[in-house]
Design a protein around this motif. Sequence first.
Motif, mmCIF file in Angstrom:
data_model
loop_
_atom_site.group_PDB
_atom_site.id
_atom_site.type_symbol
_atom_site.label_atom_id
_atom_site.label_comp_id
_atom_site.label_asym_id
_atom_site.label_seq_id
_atom_site.Cartn_x
_atom_site.Cartn_y
_atom_site.Cartn_z
ATOM 1 N N ASN A 251 -4.204 38.233 -29.234
ATOM 2 C CA ASN A 251 -4.022 39.264 -28.234
ATOM 3 C C ASN A 251 -2.843 39.463 -27.249
ATOM 4 O OD1 ASN A 251 -7.051 40.001 -28.743
ATOM 5 N ND2 ASN A 251 -7.571 38.400 -27.217
ATOM 6 N N SER A 252 -1.803 38.460 -27.771
ATOM 7 C CA SER A 252 -0.847 38.502 -26.804
ATOM 8 C C SER A 252 0.319 39.527 -27.534
ATOM 9 C CB SER A 252 0.025 37.244 -26.895
ATOM 10 O OG SER A 252 0.318 36.615 -28.208
ATOM 11 N N LYS A 253 1.115 40.182 -26.755
ATOM 12 C CA LYS A 253 2.098 41.068 -27.402
ATOM 13 C C LYS A 253 3.524 40.363 -27.932
ATOM 14 C CE LYS A 253 1.130 44.770 -23.926
ATOM 15 N NZ LYS A 253 1.460 45.497 -22.923
ATOM 16 N N ARG A 254 4.180 41.094 -28.624
ATOM 17 C CA ARG A 254 5.213 40.432 -29.447
ATOM 18 C C ARG A 254 6.586 41.409 -29.055
ATOM 19 N NH1 ARG A 254 4.612 36.992 -33.799
ATOM 20 N NH2 ARG A 254 2.419 36.572 -34.326
ATOM 21 N N CYS A 255 7.842 40.494 -29.186
ATOM 22 C CA CYS A 255 9.119 41.295 -28.806
ATOM 23 C C CYS A 255 9.113 42.334 -30.020
ATOM 24 C CB CYS A 255 10.037 40.163 -28.911
ATOM 25 S SG CYS A 255 11.892 41.076 -28.668
ATOM 26 N N GLY A 256 9.731 43.338 -29.458
ATOM 27 C CA GLY A 256 9.818 44.496 -30.581
ATOM 28 C C GLY A 256 11.389 44.392 -31.350
ATOM 29 N N LEU A 257 12.004 43.091 -30.999
ATOM 30 C CA LEU A 257 12.952 42.896 -31.975
ATOM 31 C C LEU A 257 12.843 41.645 -32.694
ATOM 32 C CD1 LEU A 257 16.010 43.957 -29.760
ATOM 33 C CD2 LEU A 257 14.986 45.330 -31.588
ATOM 34 N N CYS A 258 12.791 40.531 -32.110
ATOM 35 C CA CYS A 258 12.593 39.320 -32.634
ATOM 36 C C CYS A 258 11.328 38.817 -32.958
ATOM 37 C CB CYS A 258 13.428 38.059 -31.902
ATOM 38 S SG CYS A 258 12.488 37.818 -30.377
ATOM 39 N N ASN A 259 10.247 39.473 -32.786
ATOM 40 C CA ASN A 259 8.937 39.478 -32.825
ATOM 41 C C ASN A 259 8.459 38.108 -32.336
ATOM 42 O OD1 ASN A 259 6.517 40.600 -34.215
ATOM 43 N ND2 ASN A 259 6.840 39.135 -35.910
ATOM 44 N N SER A 260 8.843 37.487 -31.563
ATOM 45 C CA SER A 260 8.308 36.392 -30.840
ATOM 46 C C SER A 260 7.179 36.635 -29.948
ATOM 47 C CB SER A 260 9.588 35.536 -30.187
ATOM 48 O OG SER A 260 9.986 36.427 -29.067
ATOM 49 N N ARG A 261 6.480 35.936 -29.822
ATOM 50 C CA ARG A 261 5.228 35.999 -28.879
ATOM 51 C C ARG A 261 5.583 35.915 -27.199
ATOM 52 N NH1 ARG A 261 0.569 36.595 -31.277
ATOM 53 N NH2 ARG A 261 0.320 35.541 -33.430
ATOM 54 N N LEU A 262 5.315 37.132 -26.623
ATOM 55 C CA LEU A 262 5.965 37.235 -25.304
ATOM 56 C C LEU A 262 5.281 36.279 -24.256
ATOM 57 C CD1 LEU A 262 6.381 41.006 -25.149
ATOM 58 C CD2 LEU A 262 8.150 39.345 -25.520
ATOM 59 N N GLY A 263 4.044 36.046 -24.408
ATOM 60 C CA GLY A 263 3.342 35.360 -23.575
ATOM 61 C C GLY A 263 3.282 35.840 -21.822
ATOM 62 N N SER A 264 3.629 34.826 -21.007
ATOM 63 C CA SER A 264 3.793 35.165 -19.589
ATOM 64 C C SER A 264 5.191 35.173 -19.069
ATOM 65 C CB SER A 264 3.103 34.279 -19.008
ATOM 66 O OG SER A 264 3.316 32.821 -19.120
#
Length: 243
Positions: free
Chosen positions: A106-119
């Motif tokens: 359910n967590s969002k990802r960075c639009g460039l590096c695709n890493s999980r954004l978390g908190s």
Amino acid sequence: MKIRALASILACCFFLVLLQLLAAFIGPVVGTFCGVALAFASLGILKFFQVEVEQIWLAAVIPTGSSIVGVALVFFSRADVAPLLWLAPLLACAVALGIVGIQRMNSKRCGLCNSRLGSGVTFNCPRCQLLVCDSCWVFERTRCQLCEQNKVPIFTPDGRWWDKQLGPRTAHGRCQLCMTPAEEADLRPCRHCGRPQCRDCWDANNGQCSRCQWTIEDLPEALQAYTVGAATPVKDAHVPARG
């Protein structure tokens, strides 16, 4: 891993071991299902101390390892211990993996590096509207790395908008940043100090004068959130005398 994060994890493990010990001494059933409580407690404690666990295996190792240590201490200290207690670490591992797995889905990802954004800290790029992490954000330019590399504009190319914000085009002089002459670029003077800048430099500086910090009033809404003191010049700036 930072010392603060390591200390928080060690403190969390110590508390979980004590919790497992207490539950095991109460009874084998309570001690067994304590593994479920350890999974929730470990994630809650880490969140309270603002420790971001990026590795999914570490989120499972903390409650599982604490449960194993707690159960082992009970077996070493008492003779008549029910083997049922060894299910507690398995429950802790399964529940922790399940919780982290759902959170990752359910967590969002960075639009460039695709890493999980978390908190962590995130930014909405005002130029492309991508949600990016702090590693993909260019703080000095208030845009994402992709827009910085491709020089994506944020202002409209409509000359009427530029006339309204900065007045008519300057026919003489050079841009005070890139030094492009007026014959080759659309120069627009600052409304406060009169310093001319080409439209590309006005756009690159997010509508801010590089000399007096005056900012164009009609900024896009996405950019206003990152602009402090729009249309407010610095005190020591002055309008040059005109002949």
